[in-house]
Design a protein around this motif. Sequence first.
Motif, PDB file in Angstrom:
ATOM      1  N   LEU A  71      43.342  49.466 -51.178  1.00  0.00           N
ATOM      2  CA  LEU A  71      42.067  49.188 -51.839  1.00  0.00           C
ATOM      3  C   LEU A  71      40.889  49.462 -50.908  1.00  0.00           C
ATOM      4  CD1 LEU A  71      42.829  45.845 -53.747  1.00  0.00           C
ATOM      5  CD2 LEU A  71      42.239  48.034 -54.805  1.00  0.00           C
ATOM      6  N   ILE A  72      40.974  48.980 -49.678  1.00  0.00           N
ATOM      7  CA  ILE A  72      39.840  49.134 -48.757  1.00  0.00           C
ATOM      8  C   ILE A  72      39.794  50.545 -48.164  1.00  0.00           C
ATOM      9  CG2 ILE A  72      41.095  48.136 -46.784  1.00  0.00           C
ATOM     10  CD1 ILE A  72      37.298  47.904 -47.536  1.00  0.00           C
ATOM     11  N   THR A  73      40.943  51.140 -47.838  1.00  0.00           N
ATOM     12  CA  THR A  73      40.908  52.477 -47.233  1.00  0.00           C
ATOM     13  C   THR A  73      40.349  53.511 -48.216  1.00  0.00           C
ATOM     14  OG1 THR A  73      43.230  52.895 -47.833  1.00  0.00           O
ATOM     15  CG2 THR A  73      42.798  52.035 -45.626  1.00  0.00           C
ATOM     16  N   TYR A  74      40.795  53.452 -49.457  1.00  0.00           N
ATOM     17  CA  TYR A  74      40.319  54.416 -50.452  1.00  0.00           C
ATOM     18  C   TYR A  74      38.851  54.161 -50.783  1.00  0.00           C
ATOM     19  CZ  TYR A  74      40.400  57.513 -54.527  1.00  0.00           C
ATOM     20  OH  TYR A  74      40.146  58.539 -55.406  1.00  0.00           O
ATOM     21  N   ALA A  75      38.484  52.894 -50.911  1.00  0.00           N
ATOM     22  CA  ALA A  75      37.089  52.566 -51.224  1.00  0.00           C
ATOM     23  C   ALA A  75      36.150  53.091 -50.137  1.00  0.00           C
ATOM     24  CB  ALA A  75      36.925  51.062 -51.387  1.00  0.00           C
ATOM     25  N   LEU A  76      36.532  52.938 -48.890  1.00  0.00           N
ATOM     26  CA  LEU A  76      35.687  53.421 -47.785  1.00  0.00           C
ATOM     27  C   LEU A  76      35.581  54.946 -47.786  1.00  0.00           C
ATOM     28  CD1 LEU A  76      36.834  51.051 -44.896  1.00  0.00           C
ATOM     29  CD2 LEU A  76      34.560  51.124 -45.949  1.00  0.00           C
ATOM     30  N   PHE A 127      35.300  48.163 -55.551  1.00  0.00           N
ATOM     31  CA  PHE A 127      36.669  48.677 -55.673  1.00  0.00           C
ATOM     32  C   PHE A 127      36.858  49.398 -57.017  1.00  0.00           C
ATOM     33  CE2 PHE A 127      38.632  45.365 -52.571  1.00  0.00           C
ATOM     34  CZ  PHE A 127      38.271  46.174 -51.497  1.00  0.00           C
ATOM     35  N   LYS A 128      36.243  48.886 -58.059  1.00  0.00           N
ATOM     36  CA  LYS A 128      36.345  49.537 -59.376  1.00  0.00           C
ATOM     37  C   LYS A 128      35.517  50.814 -59.422  1.00  0.00           C
ATOM     38  CE  LYS A 128      37.094  45.277 -62.043  1.00  0.00           C
ATOM     39  NZ  LYS A 128      36.486  44.332 -63.023  1.00  0.00           N
ATOM     40  N   GLU A 129      34.274  50.743 -58.956  1.00  0.00           N
ATOM     41  CA  GLU A 129      33.344  51.874 -59.060  1.00  0.00           C
ATOM     42  C   GLU A 129      33.779  53.072 -58.217  1.00  0.00           C
ATOM     43  OE1 GLU A 129      29.729  50.016 -57.886  1.00  0.00           O
ATOM     44  OE2 GLU A 129      29.592  48.804 -59.722  1.00  0.00           O
ATOM     45  N   THR A 130      34.414  52.814 -57.098  1.00  0.00           N
ATOM     46  CA  THR A 130      34.881  53.914 -56.236  1.00  0.00           C
ATOM     47  C   THR A 130      36.192  54.507 -56.731  1.00  0.00           C
ATOM     48  OG1 THR A 130      36.008  52.317 -54.802  1.00  0.00           O
ATOM     49  CG2 THR A 130      33.761  53.010 -54.152  1.00  0.00           C
ATOM     50  N   GLY A 131      36.805  53.898 -57.743  1.00  0.00           N
ATOM     51  CA  GLY A 131      38.101  54.352 -58.235  1.00  0.00           C
ATOM     52  C   GLY A 131      39.263  53.825 -57.421  1.00  0.00           C
ATOM     53  N   SER A 132      38.975  52.890 -56.514  1.00  0.00           N
ATOM     54  CA  SER A 132      40.014  52.386 -55.621  1.00  0.00           C
ATOM     55  C   SER A 132      41.063  51.559 -56.356  1.00  0.00           C
ATOM     56  CB  SER A 132      39.382  51.556 -54.497  1.00  0.00           C
ATOM     57  OG  SER A 132      40.365  51.175 -53.562  1.00  0.00           O
ATOM     58  N   ASP A 140      41.961  51.858 -59.544  1.00  0.00           N
ATOM     59  CA  ASP A 140      42.808  52.796 -60.294  1.00  0.00           C
ATOM     60  C   ASP A 140      43.744  53.559 -59.362  1.00  0.00           C
ATOM     61  OD1 ASP A 140      41.733  52.104 -62.730  1.00  0.00           O
ATOM     62  OD2 ASP A 140      40.223  53.696 -62.712  1.00  0.00           O
ATOM     63  N   ASN A 141      43.248  53.943 -58.194  1.00  0.00           N
ATOM     64  CA  ASN A 141      44.082  54.675 -57.234  1.00  0.00           C
ATOM     65  C   ASN A 141      45.271  53.824 -56.784  1.00  0.00           C
ATOM     66  OD1 ASN A 141      44.569  56.838 -55.074  1.00  0.00           O
ATOM     67  ND2 ASN A 141      44.271  55.005 -53.830  1.00  0.00           N
ATOM     68  N   GLU A 152      49.189  54.667 -57.232  1.00  0.00           N
ATOM     69  CA  GLU A 152      50.095  54.745 -56.081  1.00  0.00           C
ATOM     70  C   GLU A 152      51.304  53.829 -56.284  1.00  0.00           C
ATOM     71  OE1 GLU A 152      49.930  56.672 -52.967  1.00  0.00           O
ATOM     72  OE2 GLU A 152      48.864  57.764 -54.528  1.00  0.00           O
ATOM     73  N   ALA A 153      51.072  52.637 -56.814  1.00  0.00           N
ATOM     74  CA  ALA A 153      52.183  51.721 -57.085  1.00  0.00           C
ATOM     75  C   ALA A 153      53.157  52.344 -58.082  1.00  0.00           C
ATOM     76  CB  ALA A 153      51.657  50.390 -57.619  1.00  0.00           C
ATOM     77  N   LEU A 154      52.613  52.975 -59.115  1.00  0.00           N
ATOM     78  CA  LEU A 154      53.453  53.637 -60.126  1.00  0.00           C
ATOM     79  C   LEU A 154      54.229  54.797 -59.500  1.00  0.00           C
ATOM     80  CD1 LEU A 154      54.351  53.975 -63.059  1.00  0.00           C
ATOM     81  CD2 LEU A 154      52.310  55.387 -63.451  1.00  0.00           C
ATOM     82  N   LYS A 155      53.575  55.555 -58.618  1.00  0.00           N
ATOM     83  CA  LYS A 155      54.241  56.674 -57.945  1.00  0.00           C
ATOM     84  C   LYS A 155      55.448  56.204 -57.144  1.00  0.00           C
ATOM     85  CE  LYS A 155      52.840  58.319 -53.945  1.00  0.00           C
ATOM     86  NZ  LYS A 155      51.986  58.919 -52.899  1.00  0.00           N
TER      87      LYS A 155
END
Length: 344
Positions: free
Chosen positions: A258-263, A295-300, A302-303, A307-310
């Motif tokens: 969540l934090i890595t993707y958001a950043l 986290f929502k606005e950056t798409g984090s 959803d990402n 990833e969990a589904l993958k």
Amino acid sequence: MDFTSYLKEAAGEINSYLISFFNNWLAEVTDISPTLLPLAKTLSDNCGGGKMLRGSLVKLGYELAGGKNLTEILKPAVAVEIFQTAILAHDDIIDQSPLRRGKPTIYKQLGGDHYGISQTIALADIGFFLSVKLIAESNFDKDKKNKALSHFAQTVINTGLGEVLDVELPHIKEDRVDKDVITIHKLKTSYYTIIDPLTLGAILGGAQEETLKVIAKFGENLGIAFQITDDILGVFGDEKTLGKSVTSDIEEGKNTLLITYALQQATGAQKQVLDRYYGQGKIGEKELEIVRAVFKETGSLDNSRQEALKYVTQAKAVIPKITQESKYSQLLSQMADFLVERDR
């Protein structure tokens, strides 16, 4: 039988043996010194009451491998449950977590001060070796048991290394990257949540090396999916349902996708929000909602879900290499869904 029913039945058996084991151990402790009894009871009381997921997976791994002594396998199953309580007792001190399973963490139960922390560390250390003792004293073939103990020891080492890395990353100047987060998930979650329990049971049941390798692949992917889901719930879940804080991950600056993707995706203004609140100590409901919005606005968010589904899809793909029996194939597949579709 579906996985939920299997888990419920196995958990009941494991909890019954756990109670019996601790009754005997508490009597031994009392003989040493009655002063120790309340503290020893704190450890035993905190080992029960959970889903008994990891212990149930020991039993499932044993059955998958053709094991027949369904009473004796309860000893290693209980060992894994005690280990979980012990490692989480240390983890709660490190994370300064006030709640676990809807009640105060062990060090908080004991006062939350230097005394409480000291006694919790000592009790958890005892828990590690109660686990080893249970496996060592189980009535299985000597070679299988030695292999199981070696595997269990490696799991403890891996979990410890994952904790060290988790604590270290926020103190390194370089930006956090997804690879580091996934490595932590493998070491801290995949091994002791999925790989170790299933493999421990499978070793004692006589599984071949090739099967153990596939179980490890299954467990690694499912464990990562489990932890990603846990991290989502740690921010977006319901505190009453979870039984733990939904602000603590943000407060402590937990390493998550969540934090890595958001950043990586954040605007300058959004980065300022994350810098202001993430890993900067106590926040309230208002600040929580602000971070959730980023986290929502950056798409984090959803990402992380993708990833969990993958990873759960990758775990399911190897099930046919673990077992051809439809009963166990269905249990493993349902377990994978159960672990990523939960709300706590």
